[in-house]
Design an enzyme around this catalytic site. Structure first.
Site, mmCIF file in Angstrom:
data_model
loop_
_atom_site.group_PDB
_atom_site.id
_atom_site.type_symbol
_atom_site.label_atom_id
_atom_site.label_comp_id
_atom_site.label_asym_id
_atom_site.label_seq_id
_atom_site.Cartn_x
_atom_site.Cartn_y
_atom_site.Cartn_z
ATOM 1 N N ASP A 267 0.855 -1.193 0.000
ATOM 2 C CA ASP A 267 0.000 0.000 0.000
ATOM 3 C C ASP A 267 0.888 1.239 0.000
ATOM 4 O OD1 ASP A 267 -2.273 1.536 -0.017
ATOM 5 O OD2 ASP A 267 -2.873 1.114 2.041
ATOM 6 N N LYS A 268 0.248 2.376 -0.227
ATOM 7 C CA LYS A 268 0.941 3.656 -0.121
ATOM 8 C C LYS A 268 0.029 4.643 0.584
ATOM 9 C CE LYS A 268 0.445 6.948 -2.605
ATOM 10 N NZ LYS A 268 -0.404 8.212 -2.609
ATOM 11 N N HIS A 269 0.640 5.657 1.152
ATOM 12 C CA HIS A 269 -0.126 6.719 1.806
ATOM 13 C C HIS A 269 0.588 8.029 1.546
ATOM 14 C CE1 HIS A 269 -2.637 8.737 4.814
ATOM 15 N NE2 HIS A 269 -1.532 9.367 5.190
ATOM 16 N N SER A 270 -0.189 9.073 1.325
ATOM 17 C CA SER A 270 0.382 10.401 1.126
ATOM 18 C C SER A 270 -0.089 11.311 2.244
ATOM 19 C CB SER A 270 -0.061 10.971 -0.222
ATOM 20 O OG SER A 270 0.248 12.350 -0.311
ATOM 21 N N THR B 113 -9.263 11.129 -1.473
ATOM 22 C CA THR B 113 -9.370 10.086 -2.496
ATOM 23 C C THR B 113 -10.784 9.526 -2.585
ATOM 24 O OG1 THR B 113 -7.037 9.500 -2.234
ATOM 25 C CG2 THR B 113 -8.468 7.834 -3.234
ATOM 26 N N LYS C 140 -3.694 2.246 10.930
ATOM 27 C CA LYS C 140 -4.642 1.826 9.874
ATOM 28 C C LYS C 140 -3.931 0.973 8.828
ATOM 29 C CE LYS C 140 -6.333 6.081 9.185
ATOM 30 N NZ LYS C 140 -6.109 6.902 10.391
ATOM 31 N N LYS C 141 -2.717 1.340 8.458
ATOM 32 C CA LYS C 141 -1.972 0.556 7.469
ATOM 33 C C LYS C 141 -1.605 -0.818 8.044
ATOM 34 C CE LYS C 141 -2.412 3.613 4.434
ATOM 35 N NZ LYS C 141 -3.395 3.348 3.357
ATOM 36 N N ARG D 28 -8.865 14.644 19.329
ATOM 37 C CA ARG D 28 -7.788 15.543 18.879
ATOM 38 C C ARG D 28 -8.366 16.752 18.165
ATOM 39 N NH1 ARG D 28 -4.424 11.996 15.055
ATOM 40 N NH2 ARG D 28 -3.389 13.981 14.606
ATOM 41 N N SER E 158 -1.726 7.344 14.121
ATOM 42 C CA SER E 158 -2.995 7.312 13.403
ATOM 43 C C SER E 158 -2.820 6.742 12.001
ATOM 44 C CB SER E 158 -3.581 8.727 13.320
ATOM 45 O OG SER E 158 -4.811 8.726 12.623
#
Length: 453
Positions: free
Chosen positions: A88-91, A128, A195-196, A176, A191
């Site tokens: 996976d990827k996250h930005s 997204t 999730k990942k 938060r 956070s």
């Protein structure tokens, strides 16, 4: 686990006074947040107080790793066959950042499994999920079992989080948001990575956007975050590569929700004009994941394989399958992905198109992403509050990019809006964009996009 279990008040006092939280302490905090059996449930005010203590005193890598672990374990965790290549990827987010949309099906086309749990936007444009929901019928909600079935069937899925995945994160994030502790690095790391980790991924690319207006607005901050993310991920058994990328300029040709879907679909079609910056990031991030997972020996070999699947239509085929699996009617998915498709026969279209022309002749030497993002937000492309309803069709489409030559009076971009040119929001957006684009007489080479990884 052995050790004395502190009460919520004792946990708050310990962190408030600068103490280091043990793994036992963090387990008690997270399980107190969700009200787990056998642990004293924390009141809302206690959660806020604990978060403020963490905000003021910080978390070291060990504390952040423990927090991430127990946030992950607060709900269901996806499980995959031992030999599955789960990536996976996250930005961290940027203007025009649509990389996930073409990258997920592209990776699926080379045999990877991509269980991408994504989010919505509170900023310049939607996130997204908001962009994908501009496609009629796209449903971002799936159970854990449905996510696993979709990934096994298609190879990729892009969905929102479920109630059963990282429930502690949802409670903590909400607290938060109302306690002034959103921008705490340790809490941000936990956070994102919890999730990942709950997705069951083994290989992850984090795209750390660096530039004016970003969370990471300096290389020093980006490098600090990179070191922390990789260290925490390693402690969770995830091979994480942090890619620091330049976000001073919008990514790709389009900024907006439906507009970025249009660009993503065109990107996946063979022989189409692709924005060089978007192509560079999609291929680089995809190739790094393939090398990390030992699918390819080198990044260059992986890039070649990914480009082949862009040009032979296999990535587009996976994208169409992903849409159908997400509830998009077959005829809509087919129409959107066909070679001669008019995207606006499927996607929402704005009521007005306003050209933005060059004020002088020369080379485009600057396009300030944050200001262009603000212009799009003013038209309704993004949210100011989580309850805001997005205008999915509005945004900006660039005809010229950084380093291109323009002639005075010729169009540089087209503004997609739902109001005419005399409307205050449109006038503001046009003014904002014109002031954000610099044109000079001297030759200009765009700065490096991928700064380091």
């Amino acid at each position: 686990m052995n050790g004395i279990r502190l009460t919520p008040v004792q946990l708050i006092e310990k962190k408030r006074d600068g103490g280091k939280l043990s793994e036992n302490d963090i387990e008690a905090f997270v399980k107190g947040v969700i009200g787990d059996d056998g642990f004293e449930k924390m009141e809302d005010v206690q959660i806020g107080s604990m978060l403020m203590a963490i905000f003021l005193k910080g978390l070291d890598i060990q504390e952040a790793t423990h927090l991430t672990k127990y946030m992950k374990l607060s709900g269901e965790v996806l499980e995959w066959p031992h030999d599955a290549i789960v990536v996976d990827k996250h930005s961290t987010g940027g203007v025009g950042d649509k990389v996930s949309i073409p990258l997920a099906p592209l990776l699926a086309s080379v045999g990877a499994k991509v269980p991408m749990i994504s989010g919505r936007g509170l900023g310049h444009t939607g996130g997204t999920l908001d962009k994908l929901e501009s496609i009629p019928g796209y449903n971002c909600s799936k159970t854990v079992a449905q996510i696993q079935n979709s990934v096994e069937k298609v190879g990729c899925v892009i969905v929102g989080t479920t109630d059963s995945i990282t429930p502690a994160d949802k409670i903590i994030y909400k607290s938060r948001d109302i306690s002034g502790t959103v921008w705490c690095n340790g809490l941000i790391y936990a956070s994102i990575l919890s999730k990942k980790a709950a997705e069951g991924v083994k290989h992850l690319v984090l795209d750390l956007k660096c530039g004016r207006g970003c969370w990471l607005d300096s290389m020093e901050k980006a490098e600090e975050a990179s070191e922390a993310f990789t260290g925490i991920a390693k402690g969770l058994g995830i091979n994480c590569v942090c890619m620091i990328t330049n976000m001073d300029t919008p990514l790709g040709f389009c900024v907006g929700n439906a507009l970025e879907i249009k660009e993503s679909v065109e990107f996946l079609k063979k022989g189409r004009r692709r924005a060089t910056d978007l192509e560079e990031l999609v291929l680089e991030q995809g190739a790094v994941l393939m090398k990390s997972a030992k699918v390819c020996a080198t990044v260059e070999e992986a890039k070649k394989k990914l480009m082949e699947n862009l040009e032979n239509g296999k990535a587009l085929e996976k994208f169409e399958q992903m849409l159908e699996e997400a509830g998009v009617p077959c005829e809509v998915a087919s129409k959107l992905c066909s070679d001669d498709a008019d995207c606006y026969s499927v996607l929402p279209d704005s009521k007005f198109k306003h050209e933005i022309v060059a004020q002088k002749t020369g080379i485009i030497s600057g396009m300030v992403a944050v200001e262009i993002g603000k212009a799009c937000n003013s038209l309704g492309a993004g949210r100011k509050r989580s309850s805001d309803k997005l205008k999915l069709a509005v945004g900006i489409e660039f005809i010229k990019k950084l380093g291109d030559r323009v002639d005075e009076g010729t169009p540089m971009a087209v503004l997609h809006a739902d109001e005419d040119k005399n409307h205050a929001d449109v006038m503001y957006a046009i003014s904002k964009i014109q002031s954000a684009i610099s044109v000079n007489d001297v030759d200009f080479s765009p700065p490096k996009l991928v700064i380091k990884y």
